[in-house]
Design an enzyme around this catalytic site. Structure first.
Site, PDB file in Angstrom:
ATOM      1  N   ASP A  80      -0.623   9.334  -7.003  1.00 42.43           N
ATOM      2  CA  ASP A  80      -1.540   9.291  -8.150  1.00 42.43           C
ATOM      3  C   ASP A  80      -2.471   8.080  -8.038  1.00 42.43           C
ATOM      4  O   ASP A  80      -2.403   7.156  -8.848  1.00 42.43           O
ATOM      5  CB  ASP A  80      -0.674   9.222  -9.430  1.00 42.43           C
ATOM      6  CG  ASP A  80      -1.500   9.084 -10.690  1.00 42.43           C
ATOM      7  OD1 ASP A  80      -2.646   9.576 -10.706  1.00 42.43           O
ATOM      8  OD2 ASP A  80      -0.997   8.491 -11.664  1.00 42.43           O
ATOM      9  N   ASP A 127       0.858  -1.177   0.000  1.00 48.13           N
ATOM     10  CA  ASP A 127       0.000   0.000   0.000  1.00 48.13           C
ATOM     11  C   ASP A 127       0.904   1.239   0.000  1.00 48.13           C
ATOM     12  O   ASP A 127       1.691   1.435   0.929  1.00 48.13           O
ATOM     13  CB  ASP A 127      -0.854  -0.050   1.273  1.00 48.13           C
ATOM     14  CG  ASP A 127      -1.758   1.153   1.395  1.00 48.13           C
ATOM     15  OD1 ASP A 127      -2.967   0.978   1.393  1.00 48.13           O
ATOM     16  OD2 ASP A 127      -1.243   2.283   1.475  1.00 48.13           O
ATOM     17  N   GLY A 128       0.798   2.046  -1.041  1.00 46.42           N
ATOM     18  CA  GLY A 128       1.688   3.203  -1.169  1.00 46.42           C
ATOM     19  C   GLY A 128       1.481   4.250  -0.088  1.00 46.42           C
ATOM     20  O   GLY A 128       2.433   4.903   0.342  1.00 46.42           O
TER      21      GLY A 128
END
Ligand code: SAM
Length: 298
Positions: A172, A151-152
């Site tokens: 993004d 998970d960024g």
């Protein structure tokens, strides 16, 4: 699992805005010799085919990158737009427009000669992670690029502040989940506490949904509270109104507009966008509602 696949959208008008701004920010940041770390919290597959099944199903590039290259050139073309067009053209044989680079490849293109720079890519979708890994392997970039199937929003925390003390973070997400809007704001708030001098670039869709409307306002408040400069730019290509076809069926307009919000932007960015944005509007407009906004503060 998520159903969003960027391959359907690659090269659309939102990518034109996002990637033009990303490239301009990066070009400025690599003017200094000091090492730079770039984080891409939502990396996608890295490289896309515009003549492949996904892209042709949605044909979104036809109203984005492909429309730009098919248009009569405006004279003189703004340097930021020219740089973006040249970079994408570099991935294609002369005159063909079959390949479109996503953010990981655009970033790599700019930092590839600088061994001291690092690129950390987060991607959660198993198929996109696999494609991204295969695409990145071709670059033989070694330890310069790391791919994290995480998970960024959460995963980036452990890297802030980076040892380089200079970083660009691109955020993004697909905003497929309504909660993404809140997670973006929370991630930026947390990141500013960890590393207030980093440059943060957030893309967001402009759609009739309260969370989408509030996000740039929240980001502005975060930047102002941290005492940091910011820049917001939006591109609208058409009206957001619903229309009806001859049979009375409601036609949704698709994505009409999007924005990029940058905290700690390069001081040259606003002037560059002042030249590029009117041309982007002119070349990508789909109706008389096409326009842009550009504001800054801090
Ligand atoms: N940044 C890419 C570019 O410009 O070429 C496009 C990214 S696309 C808009 C968003 C990507 O985020 C999708 O590939 C999706 O699978 C991925 N994703 C969704 N949620 C995520 C999360 N929480 N962490 C990391 N990646 C995620």
């Amino acid at each position: 699992m998520f159903s969003y696949r960027h391959a359907f959208h690659a090269g659309n008008h939102a990518d034109v805005l996002k990637h033009t701004v990303l490239l301009a920010v990066l070009r400025h940041m690599v003017q200094k010799d000091a090492a730079l770390t770039v984080f891409d919290t939502h990396a996608g597959a890295g490289l896309y085919r515009l003549d492949g099944d996904y892209a042709q199903t949605s044909a979104e590039a036809a109203e984005g990158y492909l429309k730009l290259v098919a248009s009569k050139p405006v004279e003189p073309i703004a340097p930021l737009l020219q740089d973006y067009l040249d970079l994408v053209a570099g991935f294609n044989k002369q005159g063909s427009h079959k390949v479109y680079p996503g953010s990981p490849f655009i970033i790599h293109q700019v930092i590839q000669e600088r061994d001291r720079d690092k690129l950390k890519l987060f991607e959660l979708h198993p198929t996109d992670t696999k494609t991204l890994t295969a695409n990145i392997a071709q670059l033989e970039a070694g330890r310069q690029i790391a791919i994290l199937r995480e998970d960024g929003f959460e995963g980036v925390k452990k890297f802030l502040p980076p040892p380089s003390r200079r970083a660009l973070l691109l955020c993004d997400p697909s905003y497929e989940l309504k909660t993404d809007y809140g997670r973006v704001a929370a991630m930026v708030a947390d990141s500013l506490q960890r590393f207030v001098t980093g440059t943060y670039a957030v893309w967001y869709p402009i759609i009739p949904r309260p969370e989408a409307h509030d996000l740039p306002k929240k980001l502005k408040t975060l930047a102002n509270k941290a005492g940091k400069s910011w820049l917001g730019v939006t591109l609208t290509v058409k009206s957001s109104k619903l229309t009806q076809d001859d049979a009375g069926e409601v036609i949704r307009p698709g994505l009409p507009a999007s924005g990029m919000f940058i905290i700690n932007p390069p001081h040259t960015l606003k002037a560059g966008l002042q030249k590029a944005m009117p041309q982007m509007v002119e070349l990508l407009k789909q109706d008389a509602n096409a326009t842009f906004t550009l504001e800054s503060g801090g």
